[in-house]
Design an enzyme around this catalytic site. Structure first.
Site, short mmCIF file in Angstrom:
data_model
loop_
_atom_site.label_atom_id
_atom_site.label_comp_id
_atom_site.label_asym_id
_atom_site.label_seq_id
_atom_site.Cartn_x
_atom_site.Cartn_y
_atom_site.Cartn_z
N CYS A 19 0.85 -1.21 0.00
CA CYS A 19 0.00 0.00 0.00
C CYS A 19 0.87 1.25 0.00
O CYS A 19 0.57 2.23 -0.68
CB CYS A 19 -0.93 0.01 1.21
SG CYS A 19 -2.37 -1.07 1.04
N ASN B 105 1.36 -16.65 -4.31
CA ASN B 105 1.51 -17.40 -3.07
C ASN B 105 0.33 -17.10 -2.15
O ASN B 105 -0.04 -15.93 -1.97
CB ASN B 105 2.83 -17.03 -2.38
CG ASN B 105 4.03 -17.55 -3.15
OD1 ASN B 105 3.97 -18.62 -3.74
ND2 ASN B 105 5.11 -16.78 -3.17
N HIS C 173 -0.69 -10.22 -4.58
CA HIS C 173 0.23 -9.82 -5.65
C HIS C 173 0.54 -11.01 -6.51
O HIS C 173 0.50 -12.16 -6.05
CB HIS C 173 1.51 -9.21 -5.07
CG HIS C 173 2.18 -10.08 -4.06
ND1 HIS C 173 1.75 -10.15 -2.75
CD2 HIS C 173 3.21 -10.94 -4.17
CE1 HIS C 173 2.50 -11.02 -2.09
NE2 HIS C 173 3.40 -11.52 -2.93
P1 5GP Z 1 5.30 -13.35 -1.18
O1 5GP Z 1 6.37 -14.14 -0.48
O2 5GP Z 1 4.38 -12.68 -0.19
O3 5GP Z 1 4.58 -14.10 -2.24
O4 5GP Z 1 6.08 -12.22 -1.98
C1 5GP Z 1 6.46 -11.01 -1.43
C2 5GP Z 1 7.54 -10.47 -2.33
O5 5GP Z 1 7.67 -9.08 -2.09
C3 5GP Z 1 8.92 -11.08 -2.08
O6 5GP Z 1 9.40 -11.69 -3.27
C4 5GP Z 1 9.77 -9.90 -1.64
O7 5GP Z 1 11.10 -9.95 -2.14
C5 5GP Z 1 9.01 -8.71 -2.18
N1 5GP Z 1 9.14 -7.49 -1.40
C6 5GP Z 1 9.07 -7.38 -0.06
N2 5GP Z 1 9.21 -6.08 0.31
C7 5GP Z 1 9.35 -5.37 -0.84
C8 5GP Z 1 9.53 -3.98 -1.12
O8 5GP Z 1 9.58 -3.14 -0.23
N3 5GP Z 1 9.63 -3.63 -2.42
C9 5GP Z 1 9.57 -4.54 -3.43
N4 5GP Z 1 9.70 -4.07 -4.68
N5 5GP Z 1 9.40 -5.86 -3.22
C10 5GP Z 1 9.30 -6.27 -1.94
ZN ZN Z 2 -1.79 -3.27 1.14
#
Ligand code: 5GP
Ligand code: ZN
Length: 115
Positions: free
Chosen positions: A8, A88, A101
């Site tokens: 967000c 995920n 996402h």
């Molecule tokens: P999840 O594990 O929830 O499917 O994916 C979260 C993703 O967000 C991870 O691949 C992580 O590297 C990425 N991520 C986490 N914090 C940030 C951020 O502040 N900026 C960006 N661009 N990616 C982020």
């Molecule tokens: Zn959010």
């Protein structure tokens, strides 16, 4: 807008991140910790944690996002040779950010074939 949500904050511009693509429904940014040669995230602008929490309208909007993604992936990210989309969901899947996402990974052959 969820005050505690990192995505967000990215969407709102409270954290400065280059937006590779943006429209009224979603943004595309590079993943901060890439797991492939190309690793981006398509993030709906509305905050909800998982598919299970999505409203009917948010589901319609997610459909529109998926309809737009191939164009963005081809023409903005330049992935002409295929890619993988990953969403995920929950702890076992390794979800760490609870704002829905879509991971976009590509730029290489992928050796993990789960299905
Ligand atoms: P999840 O594990 O929830 O499917 O994916 C979260 C993703 O967000 C991870 O691949 C992580 O590297 C990425 N991520 C986490 N914090 C940030 C951020 O502040 N900026 C960006 N661009 N990616 C982020
Ligand atoms: Zn959010």
């Amino acid at each position: 807008m969820n005050q505690d949500c990192i995505f967000c904050k990215i969407i709102d511009g409270k954290i400065t991140t280059q937006k590779l693509y943006e429209d009224d429904l979603f943004v595309v940014v590079k993943d901060i910790s890439p797991k492939a040669n190309v690793h981006c995230l398509a993030i709906p602008k509305e905050h909800y944690s998982k598919l299970a929490d999505m409203s009917e309208r948010q589901a319609v909007d997610l459909g529109k996002i998926f309809a737009k993604l191939p164009d963005v992936i081809a023409n903005v990210l330049g992935l002409a040779n295929g890619y993988r989309l990953i969403i995920n969901q929950g702890e076992d899947a390794g979800q760490t950010v609870f704002h829905l996402h879509i991971h976009i990974v590509g730029g290489q052959k992928m050796d993990f074939i789960p299905a």
